[in-house]
Design a protein around this motif. Structure first.
Motif, PDB file in Angstrom:
ATOM      1  N   ASN A  48       0.722  -1.096   0.026  1.00 18.27           N
ATOM      2  CA  ASN A  48      -0.012   0.060  -0.094  1.00 18.27           C
ATOM      3  C   ASN A  48       0.882   1.344  -0.023  1.00 18.27           C
ATOM      4  N   TYR A  49       0.253   2.273  -0.246  1.00 21.70           N
ATOM      5  CA  TYR A  49       1.128   3.641  -0.226  1.00 21.70           C
ATOM      6  C   TYR A  49       1.241   4.231   1.042  1.00 21.70           C
ATOM      7  N   LYS A  50       0.401   4.210   1.752  1.00 19.06           N
ATOM      8  CA  LYS A  50       0.589   4.502   3.240  1.00 19.06           C
ATOM      9  C   LYS A  50      -0.233   3.479   4.012  1.00 19.06           C
ATOM     10  N   PHE A  51       0.050   3.142   5.292  1.00 18.31           N
ATOM     11  CA  PHE A  51      -0.389   2.255   6.206  1.00 18.31           C
ATOM     12  C   PHE A  51      -1.357   3.001   6.964  1.00 18.31           C
ATOM     13  N   THR A  52      -2.626   3.460   6.165  1.00 15.00           N
ATOM     14  CA  THR A  52      -3.768   3.796   6.912  1.00 15.00           C
ATOM     15  C   THR A  52      -5.045   3.135   6.353  1.00 15.00           C
ATOM     16  N   PHE A  53      -6.050   3.263   7.252  1.00 11.94           N
ATOM     17  CA  PHE A  53      -7.297   2.229   6.930  1.00 11.94           C
ATOM     18  C   PHE A  53      -7.851   2.624   5.524  1.00 11.94           C
ATOM     19  N   PRO A  54      -7.953   3.715   5.042  1.00 12.10           N
ATOM     20  CA  PRO A  54      -8.599   4.000   3.629  1.00 12.10           C
ATOM     21  C   PRO A  54      -7.529   3.346   2.429  1.00 12.10           C
ATOM     22  N   GLU A  55      -6.187   3.487   2.755  1.00 12.39           N
ATOM     23  CA  GLU A  55      -5.308   3.045   1.901  1.00 12.39           C
ATOM     24  C   GLU A  55      -5.050   1.537   1.807  1.00 12.39           C
ATOM     25  N   VAL A  56      -5.338   1.071   2.901  1.00 12.04           N
ATOM     26  CA  VAL A  56      -5.119  -0.590   2.885  1.00 12.04           C
ATOM     27  C   VAL A  56      -6.674  -1.038   2.120  1.00 12.04           C
TER      28      VAL A  56
END
Length: 150
Positions: A48-56
């Motif tokens: 993923n590009y950032k380990f955030t909930f929306p990104e995942v």
């Protein structure tokens, strides 16, 4: 557009689960969706590009979309044939995804943008359609019934 997409998706689920439920044959439809969802969750957690909930969640949806056709292709393989409308629908889905490839090429040359997650998932999905497209172009478009070679 999103409201239309979500409502039409809900309506399709209603048709599948309620109205046309008697047409479902569990003895033929034996594909386990867990075999797709589990690996897609793992891939989304890793890539993923950032380990955030929306990104995942976005990564998960991209990975799952790339293999979501496998249950239908598995069903075609088990039965060996399909109605013409079903094959046209599957061909439209495959063409939709395959048309992403020229879009990626255009975006690369015009904007210098490459989205590796989307590109790799899209190439995987397009590759899954290759065998189907071969039978589709050699039989269905010539007016024959979709039947897999024995």
């Amino acid at each position: 557009m999103k409201v239309f997409f979500i409502s039409s998706s809900i309506y399709i689920l209603y048709l599948m689960k309620v109205r046309f439920r008697p047409t479902h044959d569990p003895s033929i439809d034996t594909f386990r969706a867990e075999y797709l969802v589990g690996p897609c969750v793992v891939l989304a957690l890793i890539f993923n590009y950032k380990f955030t909930f929306p990104e995942v969640l976005w990564s998960f949806s991209i990975f799952l979309e790339s293999v979501a056709i496998l249950p239908q292709l598995f069903m075609l393989q088990r039965t060996g044939e399909a109605e013409t409308i079903t094959t046209h629908y599957l061909a439209a889905l495959g063409a939709y995804r395959a048309l992403y490839i020229p879009n990626w090429i255009y975006r690369y040359f015009s904007e210098g943008v490459v989205d590796p997650i989307a590109v790799i998932a899209g190439l995987v999905q397009t590759a899954l359609y290759v065998d189907f497209f071969y039978v589709y172009f050699t039989k269905v478009l010539q007016g024959q019934k979709f039947e897999l070679p024995a």
